[in-house]
Design a protein around this motif. Structure first.
Motif, PDB file in Angstrom:
ATOM      1  N   ASP A  68       0.530  -1.255  -0.053  1.00  0.00           N
ATOM      2  CA  ASP A  68      -0.128   0.108   0.043  1.00  0.00           C
ATOM      3  C   ASP A  68       0.980   1.016   0.147  1.00  0.00           C
ATOM      4  O   ASP A  68       1.866   1.164   0.383  1.00  0.00           O
ATOM      5  CB  ASP A  68      -0.793   0.011   1.250  1.00  0.00           C
ATOM      6  N   GLY A  69       0.412   2.269  -0.598  1.00  0.00           N
ATOM      7  CA  GLY A  69       1.065   3.585  -0.607  1.00  0.00           C
ATOM      8  C   GLY A  69       2.021   3.907  -1.995  1.00  0.00           C
ATOM      9  O   GLY A  69       2.669   4.812  -2.182  1.00  0.00           O
ATOM     10  N   TRP A  70       1.914   2.940  -3.144  1.00  0.00           N
ATOM     11  CA  TRP A  70       2.472   2.923  -4.206  1.00  0.00           C
ATOM     12  C   TRP A  70       1.854   4.394  -4.958  1.00  0.00           C
ATOM     13  O   TRP A  70       0.835   4.615  -5.033  1.00  0.00           O
ATOM     14  CB  TRP A  70       2.647   1.843  -5.026  1.00  0.00           C
ATOM     15  N   SER A  71       2.715   4.819  -5.935  1.00  0.00           N
ATOM     16  CA  SER A  71       2.580   5.838  -6.796  1.00  0.00           C
ATOM     17  C   SER A  71       2.709   5.635  -8.340  1.00  0.00           C
ATOM     18  O   SER A  71       3.789   5.078  -8.452  1.00  0.00           O
ATOM     19  CB  SER A  71       2.818   7.358  -6.232  1.00  0.00           C
ATOM     20  N   ALA A  72       2.031   6.154  -9.097  1.00  0.00           N
ATOM     21  CA  ALA A  72       2.125   5.900 -10.510  1.00  0.00           C
ATOM     22  C   ALA A  72       3.059   7.373 -10.912  1.00  0.00           C
ATOM     23  O   ALA A  72       2.779   8.308 -10.565  1.00  0.00           O
ATOM     24  CB  ALA A  72       0.932   5.725 -11.346  1.00  0.00           C
TER      25      ALA A  72
END
Length: 284
Positions: A68-72
């Motif tokens: 959780d907490g990934w960003s594109a």
């Protein structure tokens, strides 16, 4: 009107017909059996009957793999139609259709995040976007992913799925092959791993470029992996090819892959590989 038709019409007024959603069922491309769409999604888009791995897009990959907490990463900007190409449709119209259907700007999307605490940058090629074809936008996105990995001091993991170079961009598309090769060398110069996961299908110019240059080569089961078509090769060498030719299993047997990993085990396997290659440096 018959008596039976009269009764049927009367009942339809009393008990309205229930509408069935069009996407309730999915026909597996492997065993051709009907599977509940919800059941398929809960099984990571792998058929529960025959284990066939369906094609999935960037969002599903990121969600399945990353903590959780990934960003594109933002999509790099490139010329829309550098050659003013037109066949049965204008190239710009094909791009608009693909963007509407996938919700993506082009066929390659990057994200940064962690896998089981290990920092990583992941690039995913989307076959649903014009067959995952490689044009300038794909090349720029690949280089963007490499630069992000170097900035984060993290490995770069790429999921390939492509029919090859994008014909609408001609030589500009083919130029992405050497550009991606130079970018991979940049990773090596920085002492960072480049990991490739080949998925169904990977072929053409992508197969001849960054898809086969990984420090670790992983593939999903029964994926079609080829530079050119079976018929072209058979006509050239005038021989019948094995039935499993150009599959993950054939390439593994002949030393072109390091491992074949089921989708349910892929997250854990990537975390293990990254841990071995990067040690404490990869820890978040």
């Amino acid at each position: 009107m018959s008596w039976l038709s009269s009764v049927r019409n009367a009942l339809s007024l009393v008990v309205p017909k229930k509408e069935t959603p069009d996407n309730l069922w999915h026909k597996c491309k492997g065993c051709r059996q009907m599977v509940f769409t919800k059941e398929l999604e809960e099984n990571l888009s792998v058929c529960p009957n025959c284990d066939y791995h369906e094609r999935i897009g960037p969002l599903a990959r990121f969600t399945q793999l990353l903590d959780d907490g990934w960003s594109a990463l933002p999509t790099p900007r490139t010329p829309e139609d550098p050659l003013k190409f037109r066949d049965s449709k204008r190239y710009t119209d094909r791009l608009k259709t693909a963007r509407t259907e996938t919700g993506e700007a082009d066929a390659f999307v990057n994200a940064r995040g962690t896998i089981d605490g290990h920092r990583v940058v992941i690039g995913v090629q989307d076959f649903a976007f014009m067959g995952g074809s490689m044009g300038q936008a794909v090349g720029e996105a690949f280089i963007q992913g490499v630069e992000a990995a170097i900035a984060d001091k993290a490995p770069y993991v790429v999921f390939t799925a492509s029919g090859g170079a994008r014909m609408q961009e001609g030589i500009l598309s083919l130029m992405q092959m050497p550009r991606s090769t130079v970018a991979i060398q940049m990773l090596h110069d920085a002492g960072l791993p480049y990991i490739v996961v080949l998925t169904d299908p990977t072929s053409g110019g992508v197969m001849a470029a960054y898809a086969m240059l990984g420090d670790i080569q992983i593939a999903e089961p029964k994926a079609l992996l080829a530079f050119t078509g079976r018929r072209v090769i058979e006509n050239t060498i005038r021989e019948k090819l094995p039935d499993d030719f150009q599959t993950s299993e054939y390439l593994l047997e002949h030393g072109m892959l390091d491992m074949i990993v089921h989708r349910k085990d892929l997250r854990a396997q990537l975390a293990t590989v990254i841990g071995y290659l990067c040690g404490q440096r990869a820890a978040a």
